[in-house]
Design a protein around this motif. Structure first.
Motif, PDB file in Angstrom:
ATOM      1  N   THR A   2     -48.352  82.057  90.180  1.00  0.00           N
ATOM      2  CA  THR A   2     -49.184  81.675  91.316  1.00  0.00           C
ATOM      3  C   THR A   2     -50.229  82.743  91.612  1.00  0.00           C
ATOM      4  O   THR A   2     -49.930  83.933  91.613  1.00  0.00           O
ATOM      5  N   ARG A   3     -51.447  82.274  91.861  1.00  0.00           N
ATOM      6  CA  ARG A   3     -52.520  83.210  92.187  1.00  0.00           C
ATOM      7  C   ARG A   3     -52.577  83.351  93.706  1.00  0.00           C
ATOM      8  O   ARG A   3     -52.721  82.346  94.414  1.00  0.00           O
ATOM      9  N   LEU A   4     -52.460  84.567  94.178  1.00  0.00           N
ATOM     10  CA  LEU A   4     -52.441  84.801  95.622  1.00  0.00           C
ATOM     11  C   LEU A   4     -53.722  85.484  96.075  1.00  0.00           C
ATOM     12  O   LEU A   4     -54.286  86.311  95.350  1.00  0.00           O
ATOM     13  N   ASN A   5     -54.146  85.152  97.266  1.00  0.00           N
ATOM     14  CA  ASN A   5     -55.166  85.949  97.944  1.00  0.00           C
ATOM     15  C   ASN A   5     -54.425  87.036  98.727  1.00  0.00           C
ATOM     16  O   ASN A   5     -53.678  86.717  99.658  1.00  0.00           O
ATOM     17  N   VAL A   6     -54.606  88.275  98.316  1.00  0.00           N
ATOM     18  CA  VAL A   6     -53.877  89.391  98.930  1.00  0.00           C
ATOM     19  C   VAL A   6     -54.839  90.240  99.741  1.00  0.00           C
ATOM     20  O   VAL A   6     -55.829  90.763  99.193  1.00  0.00           O
ATOM     21  N   LEU A   7     -54.573  90.381 101.017  1.00  0.00           N
ATOM     22  CA  LEU A   7     -55.358  91.311 101.824  1.00  0.00           C
ATOM     23  C   LEU A   7     -54.717  92.692 101.691  1.00  0.00           C
ATOM     24  O   LEU A   7     -53.538  92.864 102.024  1.00  0.00           O
ATOM     25  N   ALA A   8     -55.482  93.651 101.179  1.00  0.00           N
ATOM     26  CA  ALA A   8     -54.977  95.014 100.986  1.00  0.00           C
ATOM     27  C   ALA A   8     -55.461  95.878 102.147  1.00  0.00           C
ATOM     28  O   ALA A   8     -56.663  96.011 102.375  1.00  0.00           O
ATOM     29  N   LEU A   9     -54.507  96.445 102.856  1.00  0.00           N
ATOM     30  CA  LEU A   9     -54.823  97.181 104.091  1.00  0.00           C
ATOM     31  C   LEU A   9     -54.311  98.612 103.971  1.00  0.00           C
ATOM     32  O   LEU A   9     -53.099  98.834 103.935  1.00  0.00           O
ATOM     33  N   SER A  10     -55.221  99.557 103.885  1.00  0.00           N
ATOM     34  CA  SER A  10     -54.812 100.967 103.828  1.00  0.00           C
ATOM     35  C   SER A  10     -54.799 101.539 105.237  1.00  0.00           C
ATOM     36  O   SER A  10     -55.746 101.335 106.003  1.00  0.00           O
ATOM     37  N   GLY A  11     -53.761 102.286 105.553  1.00  0.00           N
ATOM     38  CA  GLY A  11     -53.671 102.919 106.865  1.00  0.00           C
ATOM     39  C   GLY A  11     -54.467 104.198 106.946  1.00  0.00           C
ATOM     40  O   GLY A  11     -54.493 104.852 107.999  1.00  0.00           O
ATOM     41  N   SER A  12     -55.109 104.581 105.855  1.00  0.00           N
ATOM     42  CA  SER A  12     -55.871 105.838 105.832  1.00  0.00           C
ATOM     43  C   SER A  12     -57.363 105.566 105.871  1.00  0.00           C
ATOM     44  O   SER A  12     -57.858 104.667 105.191  1.00  0.00           O
ATOM     45  N   LEU A  13     -58.090 106.383 106.622  1.00  0.00           N
ATOM     46  CA  LEU A  13     -59.548 106.283 106.665  1.00  0.00           C
ATOM     47  C   LEU A  13     -60.189 107.255 105.664  1.00  0.00           C
ATOM     48  O   LEU A  13     -61.402 107.256 105.493  1.00  0.00           O
ATOM     49  N   ARG A  14     -59.381 108.047 105.013  1.00  0.00           N
ATOM     50  CA  ARG A  14     -59.858 109.146 104.174  1.00  0.00           C
ATOM     51  C   ARG A  14     -60.427 108.633 102.853  1.00  0.00           C
ATOM     52  O   ARG A  14     -59.822 107.778 102.208  1.00  0.00           O
ATOM     53  N   ARG A  15     -61.579 109.206 102.465  1.00  0.00           N
ATOM     54  CA  ARG A  15     -62.212 108.777 101.200  1.00  0.00           C
ATOM     55  C   ARG A  15     -61.274 108.961 100.002  1.00  0.00           C
ATOM     56  O   ARG A  15     -61.132 108.077  99.180  1.00  0.00           O
ATOM     57  N   GLY A  16     -60.626 110.115  99.923  1.00  0.00           N
ATOM     58  CA  GLY A  16     -59.775 110.383  98.755  1.00  0.00           C
ATOM     59  C   GLY A  16     -58.328 109.977  98.974  1.00  0.00           C
ATOM     60  O   GLY A  16     -57.414 110.576  98.392  1.00  0.00           O
ATOM     61  N   ASP A  70     -53.044  84.849 101.581  1.00  0.00           N
ATOM     62  CA  ASP A  70     -51.695  84.298 101.407  1.00  0.00           C
ATOM     63  C   ASP A  70     -50.651  85.360 101.722  1.00  0.00           C
ATOM     64  O   ASP A  70     -49.507  85.039 102.054  1.00  0.00           O
ATOM     65  N   ALA A  71     -51.038  86.607 101.554  1.00  0.00           N
ATOM     66  CA  ALA A  71     -50.096  87.712 101.730  1.00  0.00           C
ATOM     67  C   ALA A  71     -50.879  88.983 102.056  1.00  0.00           C
ATOM     68  O   ALA A  71     -52.068  89.084 101.743  1.00  0.00           O
ATOM     69  N   VAL A  72     -50.188  89.918 102.686  1.00  0.00           N
ATOM     70  CA  VAL A  72     -50.824  91.192 103.062  1.00  0.00           C
ATOM     71  C   VAL A  72     -50.020  92.338 102.450  1.00  0.00           C
ATOM     72  O   VAL A  72     -48.782  92.328 102.493  1.00  0.00           O
ATOM     73  N   LEU A  73     -50.739  93.288 101.856  1.00  0.00           N
ATOM     74  CA  LEU A  73     -50.100  94.486 101.299  1.00  0.00           C
ATOM     75  C   LEU A  73     -50.615  95.685 102.084  1.00  0.00           C
ATOM     76  O   LEU A  73     -51.815  95.974 102.072  1.00  0.00           O
ATOM     77  N   ILE A  74     -49.711  96.362 102.779  1.00  0.00           N
ATOM     78  CA  ILE A  74     -50.104  97.515 103.599  1.00  0.00           C
ATOM     79  C   ILE A  74     -49.614  98.797 102.935  1.00  0.00           C
ATOM     80  O   ILE A  74     -48.424  98.945 102.662  1.00  0.00           O
ATOM     81  N   ALA A  75     -50.539  99.728 102.687  1.00  0.00           N
ATOM     82  CA  ALA A  75     -50.172 101.062 102.201  1.00  0.00           C
ATOM     83  C   ALA A  75     -50.507 102.046 103.309  1.00  0.00           C
ATOM     84  O   ALA A  75     -51.679 102.195 103.678  1.00  0.00           O
ATOM     85  N   LYS A 108     -46.575  85.662 108.360  1.00  0.00           N
ATOM     86  CA  LYS A 108     -47.357  86.043 107.163  1.00  0.00           C
ATOM     87  C   LYS A 108     -46.481  86.906 106.247  1.00  0.00           C
ATOM     88  O   LYS A 108     -45.833  87.845 106.710  1.00  0.00           O
ATOM     89  N   PRO A 109     -46.456  86.617 104.946  1.00  0.00           N
ATOM     90  CA  PRO A 109     -45.739  87.499 104.019  1.00  0.00           C
ATOM     91  C   PRO A 109     -46.442  88.861 103.916  1.00  0.00           C
ATOM     92  O   PRO A 109     -47.654  88.908 103.676  1.00  0.00           O
ATOM     93  N   VAL A 110     -45.675  89.913 104.103  1.00  0.00           N
ATOM     94  CA  VAL A 110     -46.241  91.271 104.114  1.00  0.00           C
ATOM     95  C   VAL A 110     -45.348  92.191 103.273  1.00  0.00           C
ATOM     96  O   VAL A 110     -44.118  92.108 103.353  1.00  0.00           O
ATOM     97  N   LEU A 178     -43.477  90.099  96.739  1.00  0.00           N
ATOM     98  CA  LEU A 178     -44.443  89.558  97.709  1.00  0.00           C
ATOM     99  C   LEU A 178     -44.878  88.150  97.273  1.00  0.00           C
ATOM    100  O   LEU A 178     -44.989  87.237  98.103  1.00  0.00           O
ATOM    101  N   GLY A 179     -45.087  87.992  95.977  1.00  0.00           N
ATOM    102  CA  GLY A 179     -45.456  86.671  95.448  1.00  0.00           C
ATOM    103  C   GLY A 179     -44.378  85.645  95.701  1.00  0.00           C
ATOM    104  O   GLY A 179     -44.658  84.507  96.098  1.00  0.00           O
ATOM    105  N   GLN A 180     -43.132  86.058  95.493  1.00  0.00           N
ATOM    106  CA  GLN A 180     -42.018  85.125  95.731  1.00  0.00           C
ATOM    107  C   GLN A 180     -41.953  84.723  97.198  1.00  0.00           C
ATOM    108  O   GLN A 180     -41.766  83.551  97.532  1.00  0.00           O
ATOM    109  N   LEU A 181     -42.119  85.712  98.060  1.00  0.00           N
ATOM    110  CA  LEU A 181     -42.060  85.429  99.493  1.00  0.00           C
ATOM    111  C   LEU A 181     -43.178  84.469  99.904  1.00  0.00           C
ATOM    112  O   LEU A 181     -42.969  83.569 100.717  1.00  0.00           O
ATOM    113  N   ALA A 182     -44.344  84.654  99.315  1.00  0.00           N
ATOM    114  CA  ALA A 182     -45.507  83.847  99.701  1.00  0.00           C
ATOM    115  C   ALA A 182     -45.442  82.432  99.138  1.00  0.00           C
ATOM    116  O   ALA A 182     -46.181  81.561  99.590  1.00  0.00           O
ATOM    117  N   THR A 183     -44.574  82.220  98.176  1.00  0.00           N
ATOM    118  CA  THR A 183     -44.522  80.881  97.578  1.00  0.00           C
ATOM    119  C   THR A 183     -43.223  80.154  97.898  1.00  0.00           C
ATOM    120  O   THR A 183     -42.947  79.098  97.337  1.00  0.00           O
TER     121      THR A 183
END
Ligand SMILES: Cc1cc2nc3c(=O)[nH]c(=O)nc-3n(C[C@H](O)[C@H](O)[C@H](O)COP(=O)(O)O)c2cc1C
Length: 193
Positions: A2-16, A70-75, A108-110, A178-183
């Motif tokens: 399954t192809r998911l639309n994943v929103l990738a959310l980083s908790g860091s504002l830092r360039r590196g 479809d799912a959110v990945l938070i680092a 939402k699957p996260v 995450l894919g399993q949860l979202a489907t």
């Protein structure tokens, strides 16, 4: 697969940022998914109940991007044994209903991942983040847990995890979960309702 639309959310504002690098690595490991990297955390106003109606445009944009995923990945980094204030601020905005829409992260699957140069790999931040997401009624991947300790030593010069490394394999396993949860049927039913 399954192809998911994943929103990738980083908790860091830092360039590196190590955590943003982790999300880029996740995108490389899941090329069949479509990743939307959100980098607007620093542009969100501080949450203020007086400013909820109408919502600031940056907040509306974030809500739409969560709704479209479809799912959110938070680092997230660990700051003082917790999550960064900028990430908590975004979650507070997302916990609020908007018009006829419920909170964007509800059901939402996260998946939660994190990297730290220290020895604990964001374990305390992840516990906090899971608690907040639980309160928001998000559906969070429980296993496997992904904690990258001494992360500055684990990325190669091009910002990648070494091919076949345990960290890379674990990240693949998180994406699978995450894919399993979202489907699952439960989530499909919700999106059809
Ligand atoms: C204000 C602040 C507090 C921090 N507190 C912790 C901490 O409690 N635990 C930890 O492992 N690292 C801590 N660190 C170090 C971060 O893990 C490190 O800066 C990391 O690289 C941040 O993530 P990033 O690379 O994605 O920006 C802290 C860093 C800052 C700036």
């Amino acid at each position: 697969m399954t192809r998911l639309n994943v929103l990738a959310l980083s908790g860091s504002l830092r360039r590196g940022s190590l955590n943003t690098a982790l999300l880029r690595e996740a995108e490389r490991l899941g090329p069949h998914h479509r990743f939307d990297h959100y980098d607007g955390l620093g542009r969100l106003p501080h949450f203020n109940e007086d400013q909820e109606h109408p919502a600031p445009s940056a907040v509306t944009e974030l809500r739409h991007r969560v709704q479209d995923a479809d799912a959110v990945l938070i680092a997230s980094p660990e700051y003082n044994a917790s999550i960064p204030g900028a990430l908590k601020n975004a979650l507070d905005w997302l916990s609020r209903p908007a018009g006829d829409d419920g909170p964007a992260l509800a059901l939402k699957p996260v998946a939660v991942i994190g990297a730290s140069p220290g020895p604990f790999g964001t374990v305390r931040a992840q516990l906090t983040l899971r608690q907040v997401l639980h309160k928001m009624n998000a559906r969070v991947v429980q296993q496997p847990e992904f904690l990258l300790f001494q992360a500055h030593q684990q990325f190669s010069g091009d910002g990648r995890l070494p091919d076949g490394s345990p960290a890379q394999q674990l990240l693949c396993a998180v994406l699978d979960a995450l894919g399993q949860l979202a489907t699952t049927e439960q989530y499909q039913d919700r999106t059809r309702a």
